[in-house]
Enzyme design. Structure first.
Site, short mmCIF file in Angstrom:
data_model
loop_
_atom_site.label_atom_id
_atom_site.label_comp_id
_atom_site.label_asym_id
_atom_site.label_seq_id
_atom_site.Cartn_x
_atom_site.Cartn_y
_atom_site.Cartn_z
N ARG B 228 35.25 51.36 38.16
CA ARG B 228 35.36 50.53 39.36
C ARG B 228 35.90 49.16 38.94
NH1 ARG B 228 35.36 54.52 41.98
NH2 ARG B 228 33.77 55.23 43.47
N HIS B 276 44.66 54.04 41.27
CA HIS B 276 43.41 54.80 41.47
C HIS B 276 43.72 56.30 41.48
CE1 HIS B 276 39.05 54.34 43.02
NE2 HIS B 276 39.20 55.54 42.47
#
Lengths: 313, 313
Positions: B228, B276
């Site tokens: 993250r 991502h």
């Protein structure tokens, strides 16, 4: 025994090799020039790209040990002594380095990392479709020490791997499908998403990767050339990339090295250029491998990794 | 049972999920909006980033199944029903994709491929020093499903792998050294050539990768953030790169996604930006994994991969 170390390299590189080899051969003498002992007293030569005629006129020579895996330039020298056994370098550390580069290039092509690098240059955020490894067939050209090690690393990572040999001899790498001969190669190309070239360079394999070869692959396939530049017809590769008949090429080897600064490969968005660095010889392990053959020679034991001159490797 | 599919996604993505889930759950009914059945008749929710309050007022709800592995945003919703079990997505295909990205990034940093890409932009032919994999220690942060799968793939490829957990619970990945706690992490950093972050995001791990963390690494080390964005203090990472305290960063996740077009990461020569995409959810296998938990719910069997709300994962 007396061993002549012969190559065309930078002075510091020669010194590093002499030091590593002399350390690995404490009972023997590693010379860097003729004249230190009588020509007839030189029993072995350890070579990397020796100058023409460097090994001529050594009547006691019983082994030519290459520090390189590829011996096509050595064999092309007409002054090479005709009846002296030649051994190739087979170095587990170098095989492992080659397998790492093959695995990196395959992961790159499979997961689209060159495309993401192009997107980064444009600050473009765009995830691309993702395939599983078992959906990405890999074709390895060459089932020798390097091809076999690379193929097994790819199979362990989940890729369906086919290993192609020109002739049928040799073992099957673990977890891989082995095929041989030109008809089998032509049948395998339309299924291959990634082709990794680890063939020896011989008259039979030079120019193998031409437009017909590349056009037979799926249009989004990738080519990884880790063997020799002369395996690839450069104009055909560029034409295939420009025509959309091939997705990307990772090239470590070239017809002329260093690759000339004005060559199109450097700037092509679908070509990754590496400076013949896919697997560099490790002085430590290569010296140990060469020393093992020299000790075998000194003790009259069998020599390892001898070259079949007519096959060219 | 009736299952509410809830997420904020594009219409075609929602349709693909509904189709995959309905196909995997032929005996049940997958709804994409409330009102098709009475609120009390909805027994399960399958969610990916649901809108706030999307799950409020469902008195019959007995399972919230996430389609994502990370649940920190879900848990941060104050309207989330308090007493309903929450299950994370644990998908072998996603673990494998994450391990592929971790392996690709480690091979890239170990073998200098980002440096070769910079050299290619300048048509610069310069082989770089080559290390063996056993000379490149890798530190994996996080010993969960993804960290463990990545660590084992790296160990199989010959890297010395240390897996760090914040607390000591959990199994040791095969072939890896397992450590736990902050003092052990501080002791491990100076030895790590590559750090791969696969931690869950919790109040305890947010901001873990700050200047002090990065400065404790060897100056040519690489950071790979696959977890993250909030694990990393961005200003500290840029400062460490600019000061030469860190060699390279591969970043797949960011505080704001998509990464804003004017962010320095896009143009930094020592940063690789991925959108991502390190491990995208595979509709096929994720639907099958979610369906397994729904069937368990319907049959009163134990539920898998339940989240400990106080731990945050």
């Amino acid at each position: 025994v007396n061993i002549l170390l012969s190559g065309q390299w930078r002075a510091d590189d020669q010194a590093a090799w002499q030091q590593a080899l002399q350390a690995a051969l404490p009972a023997h003498r590693v010379l860097v020039s003729r004249g230190e002992v009588a020509d007839a007293a030189i029993a072995a030569a350890i070579v990397a790209n020796p100058a023409p005629a460097a090994l001529a006129g050594l009547p006691g020579l019983r082994l030519i040990q290459s520090l390189w895996a590829g011996v096509e330039r050595l064999l092309a020298d007409p002054t090479l002594p005709a009846d002296v056994p030649i051994a190739r370098m087979v170095d587990p550390a170098m095989n492992q380095a080659m397998a790492e580069t093959a695995l990196w290039a395959t992961l790159s092509l499979h997961r689209g990392f060159p495309a993401y690098a192009r997107q980064q240059a444009d600050a473009c955020w765009q995830p691309l479709p993702q395939r599983r490894a078992d959906e990405v067939p890999v074709l390895v050209l060459g089932g020798g020490q390097m091809g076999g090690t690379a193929a097994e690393a790819l199979a362990r990572q989940g890729y369906p791997v086919t290993v192609w040999r020109r002739s049928a001899a040799g073992r099957s790498p673990d977890g891989c499908r082995a095929i041989a001969g030109m008809p089998a190669l032509r049948a395998a190309l339309p299924q291959a998403q990634v082709v990794i070239n680890l063939l020896p360079l011989t008259p039979q394999t030079a120019g193998l990767i031409d437009y017909g070869f590349l056009a037979a692959l799926p249009p989004d396939a990738g080519l990884v050339n880790l063997a020799r530049g002369a395996h690839v017809v450069d104009a055909d590769l560029l034409a295939a990339l420009d025509a959309g008949a091939l997705g990307h090429a990772v090239l470590d080897v070239f017809q002329t090295e260093p690759l000339p600064a004005d060559h199109r490969y450097w700037r092509h968005p679908r070509v990754t250029v590496l400076p013949h660095a896919a697997a560099m010889t490790d002085h430590r392990s290569a010296a140990a491998m060469a020393a093992r053959n020299i000790e075998a020679l000194a003790q009259g034991a069998p020599l390892a990794h001898l070259v079949a001159r007519d096959a060219g490797y």
